[in-house]
Scaffold this motif. Structure first.
Motif, PDB file in Angstrom:
ATOM      1  N   SER A  92      50.609  60.527  88.887  1.00  0.00           N
ATOM      2  CA  SER A  92      50.621  61.599  88.013  1.00  0.00           C
ATOM      3  C   SER A  92      49.697  62.814  88.344  1.00  0.00           C
ATOM      4  N   GLU A  97      57.714  64.132  90.272  1.00  0.00           N
ATOM      5  CA  GLU A  97      58.656  64.519  88.966  1.00  0.00           C
ATOM      6  C   GLU A  97      59.381  63.520  88.647  1.00  0.00           C
ATOM      7  N   GLU A 128      54.009  56.458  79.809  1.00  0.00           N
ATOM      8  CA  GLU A 128      52.752  57.278  79.118  1.00  0.00           C
ATOM      9  C   GLU A 128      52.843  58.635  80.222  1.00  0.00           C
ATOM     10  N   GLN A 129      53.499  58.744  81.178  1.00  0.00           N
ATOM     11  CA  GLN A 129      53.093  59.699  82.263  1.00  0.00           C
ATOM     12  C   GLN A 129      54.162  61.010  81.655  1.00  0.00           C
ATOM     13  N   ARG A 130      53.804  61.991  82.416  1.00  0.00           N
ATOM     14  CA  ARG A 130      54.386  63.276  82.290  1.00  0.00           C
ATOM     15  C   ARG A 130      55.657  63.190  83.249  1.00  0.00           C
ATOM     16  N   PHE A 131      55.725  62.416  84.251  1.00  0.00           N
ATOM     17  CA  PHE A 131      56.789  62.503  85.168  1.00  0.00           C
ATOM     18  C   PHE A 131      57.880  61.689  84.527  1.00  0.00           C
TER      19      PHE A 131
END
Length: 286
Positions: A92, A97, A128-131
């Motif tokens: 992260s 991505e 829970e991650q942005r990717f």
């Protein structure tokens, strides 16, 4: 970043290695991440970086400059979740991505198979991650079934009359390759990967008898018998519990449903136990 390599973990294993070879054959640049560089496959267009899941600094350097990563689940151990979480947290921070994770069929917090609970916790952490992540929930490996036959040609386990829709590692690799080549089309998806049929262990014994030219049979152990028969391996209690719960998950019907995800994503029907190349039957489950 148009030519950013795809990062491949688990490249020294049977599943990760299969996927890496398929991508290399398509001319895809790869970043192979391994504990031991000498064990990494020599593939065209691939560079090797040494790192473990918990060595965050080395892992960050290994992932730097990549956007898509294959995350093969760590070796089974009591600290598996610690390794998974360390990998996810590191990924992260370096601009990943798209991530493709090799999970397990029916992953859930209350799954009978103990390691399926670890996979569920890993999936939750990934969400829970942005990717974006893609979960490949693999059923029991079809390749593993011949290894369940004992030296006396008996398959022993507390699976009762349950059925399992086991899937070949080659079919998993084909699905993973398709996803990694076009991750944007699969973002956020969860695929449950199975073979074309759901077999009881009596069925499995009959197919292997026919294909191997030997009389193989299944003996449905009780839970107590299963634990006693595995004492000879002198394994840790957590490992024995996992071995036994693999069978009891079958008994509970948790691995029985057949899906069409392999055919839908890979573009071909999955292999059955009748068509599995038996030279690949020495493969193990991860």
């Amino acid at each position: 970043m148009a030519d950013a390599p795809i990062a491949i973990t688990g490249c020294t294993g049977r599943l990760g290695g299969r996927i890496a070879r398929r991508l290399a054959a398509r001319g895809v640049p790869l970043r192979l991440i391994a504990r031991d560089a000498k064990r990494a496959p020599a593939l065209p267009g691939a560079e090797v970086r040494v790192a473990t899941y918990q060595d965050r600094d080395a892992l960050a350097r290994a992932l730097e400059g990549t956007r898509t990563v294959l995350f093969v689940s760590a070796t089974e151990s009591p600290r598996r979740l610690e390794e998974h979480f360390a990998f996810i947290e590191t990924a992260s921070t370096v601009g990943i991505e798209n991530l493709v994770y090799t999970s397990f069929y029916g992953a859930a917090p209350d799954a009978t198979f103990t390691f399926a609970r670890d996979h569920w916790a890993t999936e939750q952490k990934l969400r829970e991650q942005r990717f974006a992540s893609v979960m490949l929930r693999d059923n029991l490996y079809l390749d593993f079934l011949p290894m369940m036959v004992g030296e006396d040609d008996i398959i022993r386990g507390p699976a009762g009359n349950g059925r399992v829709a086991a899937v070949a590692q080659d079919d998993i690799a084909d699905v993973a390759t398709a996803v990694l080549l076009n991750p944007g089309a699969h973002r956020g998806q969860t695929y449950s990967l199975t073979g074309p049929q759901s077999l009881s262990f009596d069925d499995i014994a009959a197919v292997l008898s026919r294909r191997l030219g030997r009389s193989i049979r299944y003996y449905a152990e009780s839970i107590d018998e299963a634990y006693r028969s595995r004492e000879k391996y002198r394994a840790e209690p957590w490992q024995v519990e996992a071995w036994v719960s693999n069978y009891t998950a079958v008994a509970e019907g948790e691995l029985s449903d057949v899906t069409t995800d392999v055919e839908r994503i890979a573009g071909h029907a999955p292999m059955s136990l009748d068509t599995l190349p038996l030279h690949s039957a020495s493969s193990t489950s991860s």
